[in-house]
Motif scaffolding. Structure first.
Motif, PDB file in Angstrom:
ATOM      1  N   SER A 134       0.819  -1.216   0.000  1.00 58.82           N
ATOM      2  CA  SER A 134       0.000   0.000   0.000  1.00 58.82           C
ATOM      3  C   SER A 134       0.851   1.264   0.000  1.00 58.82           C
ATOM      4  CB  SER A 134      -0.953  -0.005   1.198  1.00 58.82           C
ATOM      5  OG  SER A 134      -0.237  -0.107   2.419  1.00 58.82           O
ATOM      6  N   ASP A 135       1.923   1.291   0.780  1.00 59.57           N
ATOM      7  CA  ASP A 135       2.790   2.475   0.804  1.00 59.57           C
ATOM      8  C   ASP A 135       3.447   2.696  -0.553  1.00 59.57           C
ATOM      9  OD1 ASP A 135       2.121   2.830   3.424  1.00 59.57           O
ATOM     10  OD2 ASP A 135       4.034   2.113   4.243  1.00 59.57           O
ATOM     11  N   ASP A 136       3.897   1.619  -1.182  1.00 58.40           N
ATOM     12  CA  ASP A 136       4.521   1.737  -2.496  1.00 58.40           C
ATOM     13  C   ASP A 136       3.505   2.184  -3.542  1.00 58.40           C
ATOM     14  OD1 ASP A 136       6.989   0.961  -1.519  1.00 58.40           O
ATOM     15  OD2 ASP A 136       6.668  -1.169  -1.954  1.00 58.40           O
ATOM     16  N   LEU A 137       2.277   1.710  -3.415  1.00 60.16           N
ATOM     17  CA  LEU A 137       1.234   2.117  -4.357  1.00 60.16           C
ATOM     18  C   LEU A 137       0.986   3.619  -4.266  1.00 60.16           C
ATOM     19  CD1 LEU A 137      -0.997   1.531  -6.399  1.00 60.16           C
ATOM     20  CD2 LEU A 137      -2.491   0.911  -4.482  1.00 60.16           C
ATOM     21  N   LEU A 138       0.918   4.143  -3.056  1.00 55.52           N
ATOM     22  CA  LEU A 138       0.713   5.582  -2.886  1.00 55.52           C
ATOM     23  C   LEU A 138       1.883   6.378  -3.454  1.00 55.52           C
ATOM     24  CD1 LEU A 138      -0.787   5.667   0.727  1.00 55.52           C
ATOM     25  CD2 LEU A 138      -1.979   6.178  -1.412  1.00 55.52           C
ATOM     26  N   ALA A 139       3.106   5.912  -3.159  1.00 56.05           N
ATOM     27  CA  ALA A 139       4.294   6.618  -3.650  1.00 56.05           C
ATOM     28  C   ALA A 139       4.379   6.569  -5.170  1.00 56.05           C
ATOM     29  CB  ALA A 139       5.555   6.020  -3.025  1.00 56.05           C
ATOM     30  N   ALA A 140       4.070   5.416  -5.742  1.00 56.81           N
ATOM     31  CA  ALA A 140       4.128   5.279  -7.199  1.00 56.81           C
ATOM     32  C   ALA A 140       3.044   6.112  -7.865  1.00 56.81           C
ATOM     33  CB  ALA A 140       3.990   3.810  -7.590  1.00 56.81           C
ATOM     34  N   THR A 141       1.869   6.170  -7.269  1.00 56.09           N
ATOM     35  CA  THR A 141       0.786   6.985  -7.815  1.00 56.09           C
ATOM     36  C   THR A 141       1.167   8.459  -7.823  1.00 56.09           C
ATOM     37  OG1 THR A 141      -0.882   5.403  -7.057  1.00 56.09           O
ATOM     38  CG2 THR A 141      -1.633   7.647  -7.515  1.00 56.09           C
ATOM     39  N   GLU A 142       1.762   8.918  -6.736  1.00 56.39           N
ATOM     40  CA  GLU A 142       2.207  10.315  -6.669  1.00 56.39           C
ATOM     41  C   GLU A 142       3.269  10.601  -7.728  1.00 56.39           C
ATOM     42  OE1 GLU A 142       4.353  13.509  -3.636  1.00 56.39           O
ATOM     43  OE2 GLU A 142       4.083  11.421  -3.025  1.00 56.39           O
ATOM     44  N   ALA A 143       4.210   9.680  -7.902  1.00 61.16           N
ATOM     45  CA  ALA A 143       5.270   9.877  -8.885  1.00 61.16           C
ATOM     46  C   ALA A 143       4.700   9.965 -10.295  1.00 61.16           C
ATOM     47  CB  ALA A 143       6.280   8.739  -8.794  1.00 61.16           C
TER      48      ALA A 143
END
Length: 288
Positions: free
Chosen positions: A56-65
């Motif tokens: 979930s944390d990686d998904l949020l970070a990747a979405t922001e990027a």
């Protein structure tokens, strides 16, 4: 939040970037996802064929990027890194992001510096920006002494970080205006290289990544684009020994004008060099 596989997110990201007009949506989607996960592109592609899921944390970070890239923020600003020849450089707001075409300009200077019959040839990079060209010279011609000049406080911070990370003890970074830089080297330099601002003031770049994010001081060179080129010519003439080499990057339509400028300034044998796409992108000349 429902689980999302790497492949599903990658495909989603490609769609977002394609709709935003990003020129290389597949590559950028994978590089951004790899950046978030700490994976190279090859390692990421190997994981894409599995059913691996994004935390979930990686998904949020990747979405922001991806959202930042869709807004046409440069990929290198998001990852904080830019590749240049064998170097991995720190870049971000306030410094010009080095381009692949400049790698061939660096090669001309590297070849000239390596050919000098001296135990310690001297090279100078005027307007070093991130330090890309200077550090390429220093690492690929390790017996040379290389001096880099930059007058932008923001760019200087990035260059200082790259000099520190690279650890090339034969490279020196100087904060100074190129017009009066390095008087202690007058007449003893073997190669001067520069990628100066050369875009005419009214020729605003089309790409948002350039127009909105690269510093104006690194792009625009006065009404005809050649104001800084003229100063590079004068400074290089002061620094170089007789027979020394000057290498200047420029726009693909400026070769004839720059050759005429250098001839008028007393340089010998101006020669135009093409990049890998066959465009006239650099001119070299010899100090009389």
């Amino acid at each position: 939040m429902n689980p999302v596989t790497l492949r599903a997110f990658r495909d989603h990201a490609v769609g977002v970037l394609t709709r935003a007009g990003v020129p290389t949506p597949e590559a950028d989607a994978e590089l951004l996802l790899g950046h978030v996960l700490g994976l190279g592109r090859g390692a990421l592609q190997a994981r894409l064929v599995t059913d691996a899921q994004l935390a979930s944390d990686d998904l949020l970070a990747a979405t922001e990027a991806v959202e930042r890239r869709a807004a046409r923020e440069p990929l290198q600003h998001i990852t904080g890194r830019a590749g240049f020849r064998s170097l991995d450089l720190a870049v971000g707001p306030g410094v010009f992001v080095p381009r692949p075409e400049t790698e061939s300009v660096a090669q001309i200077a590297i070849d000239a510096l390596a050919a000098v019959p001296s135990a310690e040839p001297v090279g100078v990079d005027l307007g070093t920006g991130s330090g890309a060209i200077a550090l390429a010279l220093a690492t690929e011609v390790p017996h040379a002494r290389v001096h880099a000049v930059e007058n932008s406080p923001q760019a200087f911070i990035w260059a200082k970080q790259n000099f520190r990370e690279t650890g090339a003890d034969n490279a020196r970074l100087v904060f100074a205006d190129l017009a009066d830089a390095l008087p202690e080297l007058d007449g003893v330099v073997d190669v001067v290289v520069s990628n100066p601002p050369y875009i005419p003031a009214d020729a605003v770049p089309r790409d948002p990544e350039v127009r909105l994010f690269d510093p104006a001081a690194a792009l625009y060179g006065g009404d005809d684009g050649l104001d800084v080129v003229r100063q590079v010519s004068r400074t290089a003439s002061r620094l170089l020994r007789a027979g020394g080499t000057l290498v200047i990057e420029h726009g693909e339509l400026q070769a004839a004008e720059i050759a005429a400028l250098l001839t008028s300034d007393g340089w010998r044998a101006p020669a135009t060099h093409r990049d890998l796409l066959g465009r006239d992108r650099a001119t070299s000349a010899t100090r009389a």
